[in-house]
Design a protein around this motif. Structure first.
Motif, PDB file in Angstrom:
ATOM      1  N   PHE A  24       6.489  27.262  -6.367  1.00  0.00           N
ATOM      2  CA  PHE A  24       5.967  27.104  -4.999  1.00  0.00           C
ATOM      3  C   PHE A  24       6.909  26.229  -4.169  1.00  0.00           C
ATOM      4  N   VAL A  43       6.446  26.640  -0.107  1.00  0.00           N
ATOM      5  CA  VAL A  43       5.011  26.782   0.148  1.00  0.00           C
ATOM      6  C   VAL A  43       4.498  25.416   0.583  1.00  0.00           C
ATOM      7  N   ILE A 100       2.159  22.292   1.612  1.00  0.00           N
ATOM      8  CA  ILE A 100       0.964  21.721   1.013  1.00  0.00           C
ATOM      9  C   ILE A 100       0.277  20.859   2.034  1.00  0.00           C
ATOM     10  N   PRO A 108       5.759  33.521  -9.617  1.00  0.00           N
ATOM     11  CA  PRO A 108       5.593  32.277 -10.382  1.00  0.00           C
ATOM     12  C   PRO A 108       4.892  32.544 -11.712  1.00  0.00           C
ATOM     13  N   PRO A 109       5.028  31.631 -12.667  1.00  0.00           N
ATOM     14  CA  PRO A 109       4.218  31.766 -13.880  1.00  0.00           C
ATOM     15  C   PRO A 109       2.737  31.721 -13.490  1.00  0.00           C
ATOM     16  N   PRO A 110       1.867  32.420 -14.225  1.00  0.00           N
ATOM     17  CA  PRO A 110       0.446  32.413 -13.866  1.00  0.00           C
ATOM     18  C   PRO A 110      -0.147  31.008 -13.913  1.00  0.00           C
ATOM     19  N   HIS A 116      -3.891  22.664  -5.635  1.00  0.00           N
ATOM     20  CA  HIS A 116      -5.070  23.084  -6.393  1.00  0.00           C
ATOM     21  C   HIS A 116      -5.799  24.269  -5.759  1.00  0.00           C
ATOM     22  N   ASP A 117      -6.177  24.128  -4.480  1.00  0.00           N
ATOM     23  CA  ASP A 117      -6.989  25.173  -3.852  1.00  0.00           C
ATOM     24  C   ASP A 117      -6.177  26.444  -3.627  1.00  0.00           C
ATOM     25  N   PHE A 118      -4.895  26.256  -3.405  1.00  0.00           N
ATOM     26  CA  PHE A 118      -4.017  27.408  -3.230  1.00  0.00           C
ATOM     27  C   PHE A 118      -3.923  28.192  -4.537  1.00  0.00           C
ATOM     28  N   CYS A 119      -3.760  27.466  -5.617  1.00  0.00           N
ATOM     29  CA  CYS A 119      -3.569  28.072  -6.939  1.00  0.00           C
ATOM     30  C   CYS A 119      -4.823  28.765  -7.448  1.00  0.00           C
ATOM     31  N   TRP A 120      -5.963  28.106  -7.266  1.00  0.00           N
ATOM     32  CA  TRP A 120      -7.173  28.545  -7.962  1.00  0.00           C
ATOM     33  C   TRP A 120      -8.118  29.394  -7.133  1.00  0.00           C
ATOM     34  N   SER A 121      -7.879  29.521  -5.838  1.00  0.00           N
ATOM     35  CA  SER A 121      -8.751  30.392  -5.043  1.00  0.00           C
ATOM     36  C   SER A 121      -8.440  31.834  -5.386  1.00  0.00           C
ATOM     37  N   CYS A 122      -9.465  32.621  -5.604  1.00  0.00           N
ATOM     38  CA  CYS A 122      -9.224  34.057  -5.805  1.00  0.00           C
ATOM     39  C   CYS A 122     -10.474  34.837  -5.429  1.00  0.00           C
ATOM     40  N   ARG A 141       4.713  26.407 -12.271  1.00  0.00           N
ATOM     41  CA  ARG A 141       4.178  27.166 -11.131  1.00  0.00           C
ATOM     42  C   ARG A 141       4.359  26.360  -9.835  1.00  0.00           C
TER      43      ARG A 141
END
Lengths: 186, 330
Positions: A44, A49, A51, A165-167, A180-186, A40
């Motif tokens: 990015f 993307v 960072i 990207p892969p999940p 980290h914060d980009f990936c896990w924020s939802c 993933r």
């Protein structure tokens, strides 16, 4: 963009050997590291993307890289595709801040050796160095390690040409990852 | 980390060695340690030069300029560290796809109604009877599904905000008469506070968007603006209840702001310098409040929530993973 009938490795080599040809997809050394660590993150990276450069682990990595072996190395760019550090002894150097990233760094170094061999016809040996641990490891290109590089090139192409990207997948490295914060924020 | 500095005095703001100092018209010198700053807000009449601008550019600090009536006048943003063509392309594509744009516009409205509701629920449980407002907000939110255009979606937002603002006259003490939203210029104390608070939220979001490669002028709920960072308006709607409005309630109800903190003009009413200082101080304190973020697995400041929101939108545009707007969860 891609012709699935041709092997990405052949197409990459064809383009790399012919200065006028355009590379079928962007391939950089650091992609081999990301490919091992997190696909993933690799996706990015391929999409630029950005960072947060202030992330402590990134700052630390750059510092170690900049300071190690500073008197015995030369930065060499080859074909605008790879940027390597060559030691006085002629070996190709790859510096890592910690041994936890050995496997990803090893693959990146193998790619450089493979590229030099296949594209420019120069046989080299690699040195994987952990200056903070005062440890060095010799890396060589063999039929087995060449196959590893080529399989990684095919895998990287799969990842970077995918629409999405892969999940996200929780891994120990997530905690120190700049995404980290980009990936896990939802 | 990520401090904002507000300068209210008139005078000069300049680089002094590796820091920034303000020299006021009466000769007083104040230093702003900018190494961890996110932005400097200029509220007074200040002179500055290119040396100051270059220094802040190098330090990655934004300057948000407020002009007459403390209206947001513009920003001097540090140059981008990185850019991403792919992000811009995906951002514009989503705007250009009516279905996709509508979905995002509805997400912003859905989130802002939730966050308005959250403030109303708090006061409903504290001796006020806002049952009818909560129902109105719920109705508005439920009606979103059936809306087929951006205009209709905007209409739902307006309806919800009107119901929400109707609670202000009851929540705020006597002497603070609101009577509905008026701006350009604000006609009374409450409208003046809302305008000021909203402009601070807006400027902070401009900074947060800058931390991504998103283009601040390409928006979904609001029409992309020529002179405004309309994407900041989209995101600001989500955060006004949490960041701007709660500060108003707190300061006014505790008597920390009184009608003495305002000055009446011909047909406008504006916060005076003391009032703006009091408000921005309390606002900055609110930005520093922290909350456990269940997805990120750590404590984050309210200010960081703005950054996270920009990340979420960018991730959605880039990967197609669902965008869930900020909804206060605590």
């Amino acid at each position: 963009m891609t012709d699935s009938s041709t092997d990405p490795v052949d197409r990459f080599l064809d383009a790399a050997r012919d200065e006028t040809a355009e590379l079928p997809f962007r391939l950089t050394g650091v992609m081999f590291q990301y490919y091992v660590v997190c696909e993933r993150e690799l996706w990015f990276l391929s999409r630029d993307v950005e960072i947060d450069r202030d992330t402590p682990s990134i700052v630390r990595g750059s510092d170690v890289d900049d300071s190690a072996y500073s008197d015995k190395r030369r930065d060499v760019r080859v074909d605008g595709i790879i940027a390597i550090d060559v030691l006085d002894s002629g070996e190709i150097l790859e510096v890592k801040p910690s041994s936890s990233m050995t496997e990803p760094a090893r693959l990146q170094l193998l790619f450089y050796l493979w590229y030099l061999d296949r594209v420019t016809g120069v046989e080299k040996t690699g040195v994987l160095a952990h200056p903070t641990e005062k440890r060095r490891e010799t890396i060589e290109l063999t039929p087995e390690t060449s196959a590893e590089v080529e399989s990684a090139i095919r895998g990287i192409r799969e990842v970077v040409t995918a629409e999405s990207p892969p999940p996200a997948e929780g891994k120990p490295v997530c905690d120190s990852c700049a995404y980290h914060d980009f990936c896990w924020s939802c | 980390m990520n401090d904002n500095y507000h300068v209210f005095s008139d005078g000069r703001i300049e680089r002094q060695d590796d820091t920034v100092r303000v020299v006021t018209d009466d000769g007083e010198k104040k230093y702003l340690p900018v190494e961890n700053a996110e932005a400097i807000f200029l509220h007074g009449q200040l002179e500055y030069n290119t040396r100051f601008v270059s220094f802040l550019n190098q330090e990655g600090v934004a300057v948000h300029v407020f002009g007459w009536h403390d209206h947001y006048a513009g920003s001097i943003m540090p140059k981008r560290g990185q850019t991403s063509g792919q992000t811009i392309v995906d951002q514009v594509r989503a705007y250009d796809d009516p279905g996709h744009r509508l979905k995002l516009a509805k997400a912003f409205v859905d989130g802002s109604i939730h966050n308005m509701r959250s403030n109303v629920t708090y006061y409903d449980g504290r001796g006020y009877d806002f049952e009818h407002v909560l129902e109105e907000l719920e109705d508005a939110r439920a009606s979103l599904d059936g809306m087929g255009t951006i205009d209709e979606t905007m209409g739902v937002e307006a309806r919800a905000r009107k119901a929400y603002y109707s609670t202000f006259d009851e929540i705020l003490p006597e002497g603070f008469v609101f009577g509905g939203r008026q701006y350009n210029p604000p006609n009374n104390e409450v409208n003046s506070l809302i305008s000021f608070g909203n402009s601070l939220v807006y400027a902070n979001i401009v900074s947060a968007i800058r931390a991504t490669a998103l283009d601040p002028t390409v928006s979904y709920l609001h029409e992309p603006g020529e002179r405004r960072y309309s994407l900041a308006l989209d995101i600001a709607d989500l955060f006004k209840p949490l960041l701007a409005d709660r500060v108003i309630f707190r300061l006014v109800n505790r008597g920390q702001l009184t009608t003495d903190d305002f000055e009446d003009d011909m047909n406008s009413c504006l916060l005076n310098e003391a009032g703006r200082k009091t408000y921005s101080k309390a606002y900055e304190k609110t930005l520093d409040e922290t909350i456990d973020h269940p997805d990120l697995g750590k404590k984050v400041s309210y200010q960081y929530l703005l950054r996270v929101e920009a990340y979420k939108l960018k991730k959605h545009l880039l990967t197609g993973e669902e965008y869930v707007p900020f909804r206060r969860w605590w």
